[in-house]
Motif scaffolding. Structure first.
Motif, PDB file in Angstrom:
ATOM      1  N   ARG A 112       1.441  -0.620  -0.745  1.00  0.00           N
ATOM      2  CA  ARG A 112       0.912  -1.449   0.342  1.00  0.00           C
ATOM      3  C   ARG A 112       1.021  -0.720   1.682  1.00  0.00           C
ATOM      4  O   ARG A 112       1.572   0.366   1.770  1.00  0.00           O
ATOM      5  CB  ARG A 112       1.587  -2.807   0.320  1.00  0.00           C
ATOM      6  CG  ARG A 112       2.895  -2.905   0.954  1.00  0.00           C
ATOM      7  CD  ARG A 112       3.563  -4.257   0.722  1.00  0.00           C
ATOM      8  NE  ARG A 112       4.929  -4.067   1.182  1.00  0.00           N
ATOM      9  CZ  ARG A 112       5.964  -4.785   0.839  1.00  0.00           C
ATOM     10  NH1 ARG A 112       5.829  -5.776   0.023  1.00  0.00           N
ATOM     11  NH2 ARG A 112       7.149  -4.514   1.314  1.00  0.00           N
ATOM     12  N   GLY A 113       0.462  -1.361   2.701  1.00  0.00           N
ATOM     13  CA  GLY A 113       0.466  -0.780   4.036  1.00  0.00           C
ATOM     14  C   GLY A 113      -0.242   0.568   4.049  1.00  0.00           C
ATOM     15  O   GLY A 113      -1.172   0.794   3.275  1.00  0.00           O
ATOM     16  N   ASP A 114       0.213   1.469   4.902  1.00  0.00           N
ATOM     17  CA  ASP A 114      -0.480   2.756   4.969  1.00  0.00           C
ATOM     18  C   ASP A 114      -0.024   3.697   3.856  1.00  0.00           C
ATOM     19  O   ASP A 114      -0.371   4.872   3.851  1.00  0.00           O
ATOM     20  CB  ASP A 114      -0.354   3.399   6.358  1.00  0.00           C
ATOM     21  CG  ASP A 114       1.088   3.586   6.794  1.00  0.00           C
ATOM     22  OD1 ASP A 114       1.986   3.442   5.949  1.00  0.00           O
ATOM     23  OD2 ASP A 114       1.312   3.886   7.990  1.00  0.00           O
ATOM     24  N   ARG A 115       0.742   3.180   2.913  1.00  0.00           N
ATOM     25  CA  ARG A 115       1.056   3.949   1.694  1.00  0.00           C
ATOM     26  C   ARG A 115       0.103   3.577   0.560  1.00  0.00           C
ATOM     27  O   ARG A 115       0.205   4.108  -0.549  1.00  0.00           O
ATOM     28  CB  ARG A 115       2.499   3.694   1.228  1.00  0.00           C
ATOM     29  CG  ARG A 115       3.594   4.329   2.067  1.00  0.00           C
ATOM     30  CD  ARG A 115       4.110   3.400   3.159  1.00  0.00           C
ATOM     31  NE  ARG A 115       4.669   2.146   2.692  1.00  0.00           N
ATOM     32  CZ  ARG A 115       4.567   0.997   3.382  1.00  0.00           C
ATOM     33  NH1 ARG A 115       3.925   0.944   4.524  1.00  0.00           N
ATOM     34  NH2 ARG A 115       5.102  -0.104   2.914  1.00  0.00           N
ATOM     35  N   HIS A 146       5.735  -2.533   9.589  1.00  0.00           N
ATOM     36  CA  HIS A 146       5.078  -1.395   8.935  1.00  0.00           C
ATOM     37  C   HIS A 146       5.314  -1.451   7.425  1.00  0.00           C
ATOM     38  O   HIS A 146       4.429  -1.247   6.617  1.00  0.00           O
ATOM     39  CB  HIS A 146       5.629  -0.086   9.512  1.00  0.00           C
ATOM     40  CG  HIS A 146       5.087   1.137   8.834  1.00  0.00           C
ATOM     41  ND1 HIS A 146       5.794   2.308   8.743  1.00  0.00           N
ATOM     42  CD2 HIS A 146       3.910   1.366   8.208  1.00  0.00           C
ATOM     43  CE1 HIS A 146       5.063   3.205   8.093  1.00  0.00           C
ATOM     44  NE2 HIS A 146       3.917   2.663   7.746  1.00  0.00           N
ATOM     45  N   HIS A 147       6.546  -1.783   7.077  1.00  0.00           N
ATOM     46  CA  HIS A 147       6.904  -1.839   5.665  1.00  0.00           C
ATOM     47  C   HIS A 147       6.189  -2.972   4.944  1.00  0.00           C
ATOM     48  O   HIS A 147       5.880  -2.875   3.765  1.00  0.00           O
ATOM     49  CB  HIS A 147       8.414  -2.032   5.552  1.00  0.00           C
ATOM     50  CG  HIS A 147       8.928  -1.952   4.148  1.00  0.00           C
ATOM     51  ND1 HIS A 147       9.384  -3.043   3.461  1.00  0.00           N
ATOM     52  CD2 HIS A 147       9.020  -0.924   3.306  1.00  0.00           C
ATOM     53  CE1 HIS A 147       9.743  -2.678   2.239  1.00  0.00           C
ATOM     54  NE2 HIS A 147       9.531  -1.398   2.112  1.00  0.00           N
ATOM     55  N   GLU A 148       5.925  -4.052   5.687  1.00  0.00           N
ATOM     56  CA  GLU A 148       5.400  -5.251   5.038  1.00  0.00           C
ATOM     57  C   GLU A 148       3.888  -5.433   5.130  1.00  0.00           C
ATOM     58  O   GLU A 148       3.340  -6.298   4.458  1.00  0.00           O
ATOM     59  CB  GLU A 148       6.092  -6.493   5.602  1.00  0.00           C
ATOM     60  CG  GLU A 148       7.591  -6.576   5.283  1.00  0.00           C
ATOM     61  CD  GLU A 148       7.869  -6.704   3.793  1.00  0.00           C
ATOM     62  OE1 GLU A 148       6.969  -7.127   3.036  1.00  0.00           O
ATOM     63  OE2 GLU A 148       8.994  -6.367   3.362  1.00  0.00           O
ATOM     64  N   SER A 149       3.208  -4.644   5.944  1.00  0.00           N
ATOM     65  CA  SER A 149       1.754  -4.784   6.038  1.00  0.00           C
ATOM     66  C   SER A 149       1.162  -4.588   4.646  1.00  0.00           C
ATOM     67  O   SER A 149       1.521  -3.651   3.942  1.00  0.00           O
ATOM     68  CB  SER A 149       1.193  -3.729   6.991  1.00  0.00           C
ATOM     69  OG  SER A 149      -0.211  -3.672   6.852  1.00  0.00           O
TER      70      SER A 149
END
Lengths: 551, 431
Positions: free
Chosen positions: A196-199, B338-341
């Motif tokens: 999730r996110g930018d990963r 950032h971690h949770e988006s």
């Protein structure tokens, strides 16, 4: 240029095409201060397309569901303080929309910047350069200096999603078009977004590679260089390629396609939107139908084998000789036709055999009879010929009804002494090629018209003549698809200058002893068959034609 | 006014966890009462009570229920117990201390909206409360309070617990619905809204734990009784989770409109000696921060906090005293978002990471000039541009911290050290 002419049947519209009925009710809205009429129930982004106006977007695609994730198609709607996305907002009569205000432009600029901050800026080595949504839209809506000073996120590169598609996750903007394609169109569900996110990255599920027969459509709809075709990647920069529209000859669906070529030959094929035939898509098998057209696979000169001696000669010379042999040959001559040729060619050669040769010994070589009527539910049909229906119509009109057994018996008894075969263009679709060559080579004199090389034919020793014919991109003509839709195509380019079409062959054979009227085309004259103002002409409901680009 | 035990009246009694203990104090009597009422009457009563969603958005509960279309489709009631906003832990207390209160509230609500299937979606980390709830649900099922023909009133309702996997985004109602459907926990594009097409594309109501529990006293006391507490627009009481630099952190129930400083100084016993109040985050980490000055006039209701440019949110009050470096605090908050988006919408996916990396750089002494303004620009362009509110949740703290405590950020960038704690670099940001 394609002209769709319905002949004997009504074209069956594809479920996936999203064709709208022409009687749709219209509503008037205002876009950027201009009053426009759009179809009721359209989304704002569709209204922009219907009105021929530009709007930035990545994730929206007319053939897929709405994702609403790229957040680029921002518009200002009067009365709403917040910017809205055009793809998920339906028009209402009297609505006032704009995407030209400073507020929208700034939002789009920032939307682009968010897409680009982690995107590698290595366009010179990226295969998508020249047809990239990020490049195009940056030039159109961006043109700013990025303030991103941080390290970019590292992701997987050169990931094999399947046999035909390669992924570069760093270039991926996660628009989810490919995932939606495998979920909604191919319904094969191989792709997903993992993490999730930018990963987050696109990927395949364990033990389920992207191996369906429509996988390369994901490459077409990928707006960036994340998904590339293993077949095409790094073989040619796209700006060195011309393109022209034609129909795919891979099966009887007759998908509308663009072939991309230059003087070295053809490089790839992409679908062209036609709601009545193929919608936005084409199959992977069809993508390969450019390969047998290129010079490496072709028969370049006519070849005559006679009493153990082999001799090469120009096709036209052989054609004239054939004309002399066949004229008045009568019922000891036979013609074998495959479904690879155009209606016009069938008409010419069938009537030549009937009147000039004087025989009704004309036979239809069906390649894969057991799977002939199969259909995968989307586009791919078991009849792997572009014009079986056209051939059958011509044969019927000319009163021809010979069975294959008659031919074999005729050869066996010696009643048939000369057989002319208009052989398959796409030999890979003729699993019985070897068998048929063995069967037919029993005849006293065999004339094989073929666009491609074939080892078995080359190895024949009797009285054999091979004559190079034009492939589907080298001639004008029409093809009738499975549904009876007659599609006319123009010549795209010349690959083998010495090759002739069946129509030209007939003309040559008729003019025995006369001055030559048919001239071959030089290979360097690779003029695209379409002039700009013809694009889109004759096709129905063409509002999303790719001439405007996928964006 | 002071702390009031209205919802939490019996929370201190351990027996209240059990069905028998709950019944001893009038448990499930309101369900019996409600089942004799017209469902529409219950909705009207809830509307009249002025009850607003306690999960964060503060939307009027009765009005939300009224959005359900009358199309004969099955309806679902989902209880959002994902409570993942940093600083919030009041739902946890409610579920641990009074699981039957929630179940009763849900059954009444399900009856009111004519739903025969209800779920509690509880966050993955809440294994303890989940076990308590599971036990309570089993007890209620065995007692015929859940299932077919509840209390002989002819109303059927199934109720099940669903444990999430610990994602902040699954607290967003459509993200929660996706997760419940077995999909990746990602918010859905709206419209359609859940009330029209929610769980399994059927009409669905999603309410917070506290909201659903509050339905019980509303049935007991009527709308007027409930309105005795709170203000005109923010009716009733609310549980607040107070954490940070106070002497007695914890969960407190006060009427809405209660002064923030009273809660800090009276109920929570004030700050540690010698410390001065610096800032308060009033509604969970996503709510814009209030300065000590702003706190003076702040009352705990939706209107006052909105007026101050912040929000009541889930009622998670984080008290920050003058020993804290605001750059550090923001660094932690930004790391969280950032971690949770979920990564669905580009501005949030890319923006949360970008902001975190900038703030992380500042905290580690690598900040450069202009980054303060850049942070403001990024946050401003993430706001209101995405499917759900996570992007806003990530942007608002950045905007408020950087605007209100700009000097601390500029000092850190210039001097490569914290204005508050000096040169010591905390290894507090983990990746």
């Amino acid at each position: 240029m394609l002209k769709s002419v319905t002949s004997s049947g009504v074209a069956a519209p594809q479920a996936t095409t999203g064709a709208t009925s022409p009687q749709a009710k219209m509503v008037t809205i205002s876009i950027n201060g201009k009053e426009v009429e759009v179809k009721e129930g359209s989304t704002i982004i569709e209204a922009y397309y219907q009105s021929g106006l530009d709007i930035a977007h990545y994730c929206w695609h007319p053939g897929l569901s709405i994702a609403g994730v790229c957040r680029l198609c921002m518009v200002e709607i009067e009365g709403n303080p917040r910017l809205q996305i055009a793809c998920n907002t339906t028009v209402v009569a009297g609505m006032k929309v704009n995407n030209s205000s400073a507020k929208v432009k700034d939002a789009v600029k920032w939307g682009l910047d968010f897409h680009l901050i982690n995107h590698p800026l290595d366009c010179p080595i990226c295969d998508q350069a020249g047809e990239c949504g990020l490049q195009d839209q940056y030039m159109k809506y961006g043109q700013y200096d990025s303030e991103m000073g941080e390290q970019k996120v590292k992701k997987h590169k050169v990931v094999d999603l399947g046999p035909r598609v390669v992924l570069d996750s760093e270039r991926c903007i996660l628009c989810s078009r490919c995932v939606r394609f495998t979920d909604e169109v191919s319904k094969t569900h191989e792709l997903g977004i993992f993490n999730r996110g930018d990963r987050a990255e696109i990927g395949t599920f364990e033990g389920k590679p992207l191996a369906n027969n429509y996988s390369l459509n994901t490459v077409d709809i990928c707006p960036v260089g994340a998904l590339t075709s293993r077949d095409f990647r790094f073989r040619q920069r796209v700006w060195f390629l011309k393109n022209a529209e034609t129909v795919c000859t891979g099966c009887s669906t007759g998908c509308n396609v663009k072939v991309y070529f230059n003087k070295e030959g053809l490089f790839r094929m992409k679908p062209v939107y036609n709601p009545n035939v193929n919608g936005h898509w084409m199959c992977d098998v069809g993508r390969d139908t450019y390969k047998f057209v290129n010079k490496e696979a072709r028969l370049l000169e006519a070849k005559v084998v006679s009493s153990g001696k082999s001799q090469e000669m120009p096709a036209m010379e052989l054609a004239k000789k054939l004309g002399a042999t066949l004229r008045g040959h009568g019922t000891s001559a036979a013609l074998v036709l495959t479904g690879s040729y155009s209606v016009e060619e069938y008409e010419a050669i069938v009537s030549y055999f009937k009147t000039d040769v004087g025989t009704k010994n004309i036979y239809h070589w069906i390649n894969n009879p057991e799977t002939f009527d199969s259909f995968d539910g989307l586009l791919f049909r078991g009849d792997k010929n572009p014009n079986t229906r056209g051939l059958l119509e011509v044969l019927k009109a000319q009163g021809i009804s010979g069975s294959w057994k008659e031919l074999v018996d005729g050869i066996g008894t010696g009643a048939i002494k000369t057989v002319v075969v208009a052989g398959p263009e796409n030999q890979a679709n003729f699993p019985d090629m070897k068998v048929k060559i063995a069967e037919l080579s029993k005849v006293a004199k065999l004339v094989w018209l073929t666009s491609g090389k074939n080892a078995e034919l080359d190895a024949l020793t009797g009285d054999v003549a091979l004559l190079p014919v034009k492939s589907y991109v080298e001639k004008a003509g029409s093809f009738v698809n499975h549904a009876g839709l007659r599609q006319q195509v123009d010549r795209v380019m010349t690959v083998v200058p010495g090759a002739v079409s069946l129509t030209e062959l007939v003309d040559l054979m008729k003019e025995v002893g006369d001055a030559m009227t048919v001239k071959s085309t030089a290979a360097t004259e690779t003029v695209p068959a379409i002039s700009a103002n013809q694009i889109g002409q004759g096709r129905i409901n063409n509002e999303f034609t790719l001439s405007r680009g996928v964006w | 006014m002071a702390e009031i035990k209205y919802l939490s009246e019996h929370y201190a009694k351990p027996e209240y966890q059990t069905l028998d203990g709950y019944k001893k104090f009038g448990g499930y009597e309101m369900l019996a009462k409600a089942l004799k009422m017209e469902p529409q009457k219950i909705i009207d009563e809830v509307k009249a009570s002025g009850l607003r969603g306690r999960g964060g958005a503060g939307f009027a509960t009765g009005v939300k229920w009224g959005f359900l279309p009358n199309n004969g489709e099955p309806r679902y009631l989902l209880c959002n117990a994902d409570e993942s906003e940093p600083g919030t832990f009041k739902d946890r207390v409610m579920m641990e201390r009074a699981p039957h209160q929630l179940i009763e509230g849900m059954l009444i609500s399900a009856f009111a909206i004519k739903s025969n299937k209800a779920y509690i979606y509880i966050r993955g980390e809440y294994m303890g409360p989940a076990a308590i709830l599971e036990k309570a649900i089993a007890e209620a099922k065995a007692a015929g309070l859940i299932g077919k023909n509840i209390l002989g009133a002819g109303f059927d309702c199934e109720l099940d617990l669903y444990l999430g996997a610990g994602a902040y985004i699954c607290g967003e109602e459509t993200g929660m619905i996706s997760s419940l459907e077995g999909l990746k926990g990602q918010p859905k594009l709206k419209p359609p809204f859940p009330a029209v097409q929610g769980y399994l594309r059927k009409p669905t109501i999603v309410n917070n734990v506290e909201t659903l529990a509050a339905v019980v006293p509303i049935i007991r006391d009527g709308a007027a009784g409930y309105r005795k507490y709170g203000t005109e627009k923010s009716a009733g009481t609310k549980l607040f989770s107070i954490s940070g630099n106070v002497n007695k952190p914890g969960t407190y129930e006060v009427p809405l409109g209660y002064p923030l400083m009273d809660l800090i100084n009276i109920e929570c016993g004030g700050l540690k000696p010698g410390r001065k109040l610096k800032a308060v985050v009033p509604g969970g980490s996503s709510a814009p921060v209030l300065t000590a000055e702003e706190c003076k006039t702040a009352t705990l209701d939706y209107e006052c906090l909105a007026q101050l440019g912040s929000m009541l949110g889930s009622g998670a009050i984080i008290v920050i005293d003058d020993s804290n470096c605001m750059v550090d605090v923001l660094s932690t908050i930004s790391h969280f978002y950032h971690h949770e988006s979920c990564g669905q919408c580009t501005p949030c996916r890319e923006g949360t990471g970008w902001m975190e990396r900038i703030i992380h750089g500042i905290v580690h002494g690598h900040g450069s000039e202009g980054e303060v303004d850049l942070l403001l620009k990024i946050a401003d362009n993430m706001k209101g541009r995405t499917i759900c509110a996570l992007s806003d949740a990530a942007a608002l703290p950045v905007l408020s911290f950087v605007t209100k405590f700009r000097d601390e950020f500029e000092y850190f960038i210039r001097e490569k050290k914290s204005k508050v704690r000096g040169g010591q670099i905390y290894a507090q940001i983990s990746h």
